[in-house]
Design a protein around this motif. Structure first.
Motif, PDB file in Angstrom:
ATOM      1  N   TRP A  42       9.805 -21.070  38.456  1.00  0.00           N
ATOM      2  CA  TRP A  42      10.259 -20.276  37.318  1.00  0.00           C
ATOM      3  C   TRP A  42      11.382 -19.342  37.760  1.00  0.00           C
ATOM      4  O   TRP A  42      11.341 -18.796  38.857  1.00  0.00           O
ATOM      5  CB  TRP A  42       9.120 -19.434  36.738  1.00  0.00           C
ATOM      6  N   THR A 102      16.238 -14.055  30.099  1.00  0.00           N
ATOM      7  CA  THR A 102      16.137 -15.507  30.064  1.00  0.00           C
ATOM      8  C   THR A 102      15.020 -15.976  30.983  1.00  0.00           C
ATOM      9  O   THR A 102      14.884 -15.466  32.106  1.00  0.00           O
ATOM     10  CB  THR A 102      17.468 -16.153  30.506  1.00  0.00           C
ATOM     11  N   ARG A 104      13.611 -19.485  32.681  1.00  0.00           N
ATOM     12  CA  ARG A 104      13.923 -20.887  32.956  1.00  0.00           C
ATOM     13  C   ARG A 104      12.800 -21.517  33.781  1.00  0.00           C
ATOM     14  O   ARG A 104      12.149 -20.838  34.571  1.00  0.00           O
ATOM     15  CB  ARG A 104      15.237 -21.022  33.718  1.00  0.00           C
ATOM     16  N   TYR A 105      12.624 -22.807  33.583  1.00  0.00           N
ATOM     17  CA  TYR A 105      11.717 -23.590  34.427  1.00  0.00           C
ATOM     18  C   TYR A 105      12.506 -24.756  34.986  1.00  0.00           C
ATOM     19  O   TYR A 105      13.090 -25.547  34.247  1.00  0.00           O
ATOM     20  CB  TYR A 105      10.511 -24.092  33.635  1.00  0.00           C
ATOM     21  N   SER A 107      15.337 -24.580  36.394  1.00  0.00           N
ATOM     22  CA  SER A 107      16.736 -24.314  36.031  1.00  0.00           C
ATOM     23  C   SER A 107      17.075 -24.626  34.578  1.00  0.00           C
ATOM     24  O   SER A 107      18.230 -24.517  34.183  1.00  0.00           O
ATOM     25  CB  SER A 107      17.698 -25.076  36.956  1.00  0.00           C
ATOM     26  N   LEU A 108      16.100 -25.037  33.767  1.00  0.00           N
ATOM     27  CA  LEU A 108      16.374 -25.320  32.367  1.00  0.00           C
ATOM     28  C   LEU A 108      15.837 -24.180  31.503  1.00  0.00           C
ATOM     29  O   LEU A 108      14.661 -23.816  31.600  1.00  0.00           O
ATOM     30  CB  LEU A 108      15.731 -26.644  31.936  1.00  0.00           C
ATOM     31  N   GLU A 109      16.697 -23.613  30.688  1.00  0.00           N
ATOM     32  CA  GLU A 109      16.316 -22.456  29.873  1.00  0.00           C
ATOM     33  C   GLU A 109      15.293 -22.843  28.809  1.00  0.00           C
ATOM     34  O   GLU A 109      15.500 -23.763  28.031  1.00  0.00           O
ATOM     35  CB  GLU A 109      17.564 -21.860  29.209  1.00  0.00           C
ATOM     36  N   ARG A 112      14.456 -17.131  25.544  1.00  0.00           N
ATOM     37  CA  ARG A 112      15.547 -16.159  25.659  1.00  0.00           C
ATOM     38  C   ARG A 112      15.378 -15.080  24.594  1.00  0.00           C
ATOM     39  O   ARG A 112      14.966 -15.365  23.462  1.00  0.00           O
ATOM     40  CB  ARG A 112      16.896 -16.859  25.496  1.00  0.00           C
ATOM     41  N   THR A 236      17.249 -33.947  32.733  1.00  0.00           N
ATOM     42  CA  THR A 236      17.047 -33.363  31.413  1.00  0.00           C
ATOM     43  C   THR A 236      16.964 -34.464  30.367  1.00  0.00           C
ATOM     44  O   THR A 236      17.739 -34.509  29.419  1.00  0.00           O
ATOM     45  CB  THR A 236      18.191 -32.390  31.069  1.00  0.00           C
TER      46      THR A 236
END
Length: 437
Positions: A42, A102, A104-105, A107-109, A112, A236
């Protein structure tokens, strides 16, 4: 102050399996500024060292709010003139446009919180408010137009002016905007003739331009982005979670309070941010703020909208976000959210056993702004230089101010928890979660 931040030194973080996140801006000096921490895949970051929006930023924000408030579906009952006369929305006096938090997990948001998103959701809610300031039950968002005690007097005078001079013509260019904080209206501002015209039918006909929720009571509960997220892959690939937030019967946060109250665990990262605030034209206060803390076992966020319209109402809307880290199974994600709205009219406070003294409902920032600078003048003690006396005096004042703010914050928090519960919009649940395994 737009923020209060505290982060443990790098060595302390590493002992708990966490690392420091730094700004990724091009400025080399900014690379040394910590903006959050990374733990168990995270990344929790925040930006709060931001100045108030400048003139250009505020103009851009006002334009976005204006566009968001215009409905694309015109009802047949609305006449052509009303379709061509959009509401004029003004942003709050103070907006920290760049402040945000923000989560992220990998590196993906995912989550927010920021001022612009909160105000855009507030603006979109105006699409369901007609020119009588009434929203249909099916589109209830908690956004409506309220009147101060002074506004009730204005309405009486307007109605009186209508009956006296129903055919009066008003020069729109000379009219005073009652929602413009730069134009303070007093009894001596308007001449008798202009005042009668202001409350005439013509003035009433243009009032829809200014009929907006000037308390900025957004239903915002955070921004989510789960499209394209797959926790089991490093890519992703497209994965849209059905429903996203799933309603649950009991709070997933209350059952984990033992983690939040565990004093044996250090707070790795703490940040308090103000997103926007306004003094409601000297009629009270509205503020949207967020407190976040990250511990070795979990992270917790509290986003609070606080509204006080003096002698009219007190309103509090809380959104809590919680996640417990699983150091053994990092692919197990359980994110819980609790949403709670509370509100009471001022004349109901006494019946609820709550104080009606405005000072009791002031937040710590309001009280600190009211302190006199006279008491801040340092006095030299025997044997001390003027410079050392200033430093000691400043330290004492800071400690005293922090203690007072903590005490006032605890008092206000206790009072807000005693306000009656209010219904939530249909798209918000009091308790919900996202489960991804």
């Amino acid at each position: 102050m737009s923020n209060k931040r505290h982060i443990l030194p790098t060595g302390e973080l590493e002992r708990h399996g966490a690392t420091t996140l730094f700004s990724q801006e091009n400025d080399e000096d900014s690379l040394k500024i910590p903006i959050g921490i990374s733990i168990c895949n995270w990344e929790i970051s925040s930006h709060g060292e931001c100045s108030i929006g400048n003139e250009q930023q505020m103009d851009d924000l006002a334009s976005k709010l204006q566009s968001a408030s215009i409905s694309t579906n015109n009802h047949a009952t609305v006449d052509n003139e009303e379709k061509q006369t959009p509401k004029r929305l003004c942003p709050p006096e103070i907006v920290f446009v760049k402040s945000h938090i923000t989560i992220r997990y990998k590196s993906l948001e995912l989550l927010r919180f920021d001022a612009t998103s909160a105000l855009l959701e507030w603006a979109r809610a105006h699409q369901d408010i007609d020119n009588e300031n009434i929203a249909s039950k099916s589109s209830y968002t908690g956004v409506s137009v309220i009147k101060t005690k002074d506004a009730q007097l204005w309405k009486k005078k307007r109605d009186a002016g209508t009956s006296k001079n129903p055919t009066a013509v008003v020069d729109k260019n000379s009219m005073i905007d009652p929602f413009n904080s730069r134009q303070r209206i007093t009894n001596t501002t308007l001449s008798t003739a202009v005042e009668e015209d202001y409350f005439s039918n013509s003035a009433i006909g243009t009032s829809r331009e200014f009929n907006f929720d000037w308390t900025y009571s957004t239903p915002y509960a955070g921004s989510t982005n789960f499209t394209g997220f797959n926790p089991n892959t490093e890519t992703t690939s497209i994965l849209s979670l059905p429903g996203q937030w799933k309603t649950i019967s009991e709070s997933g946060i209350q059952s984990k309070m033992n983690l939040l109250t565990d004093t044996t665990q250090p707070i790795l990262y703490f940040h308090e941010i103000n997103f926007y605030e306004d003094d409601l034209h000297d009629n009270g206060i509205v503020s949207l703020s967020l407190k976040m803390r990250v511990m070795p076992t979990c992270f917790f966020l509290l986003c609070r909208l606080y509204v006080r319209v003096d002698h009219v109402l007190v309103r509090c809307r809380d959104t809590r976000i919680f996640h417990e880290f699983d150091h053994h199974d990092a692919e197990k994600l359980n994110i819980y959210r609790d949403v709670c709205w509370r509100e009471a009219k001022w004349n109901e406070l006494g019946q609820l056993g709550l104080p009606q003294d405005i000072r009791m409902w002031m937040d710590a920032n309001e009280r600190s702004r009211g302190q006199s600078d006279v008491h801040r003048i340092p006095q030299n003690l025997p044997g001390q230089s003027a410079h050392s006396a200033v430093n000691i005096r400043q330290q004492q004042q800071q400690q005293q101010q922090q203690q007072q703010q903590q005490q006032q914050g605890a008092i206000l928090h206790s009072l807000l928890s005693k306000l009656p519960l209010m219904p939530l919009p249909s798209d918000l649940s009091s308790s919900s979660c996202i489960e991804i395994q």
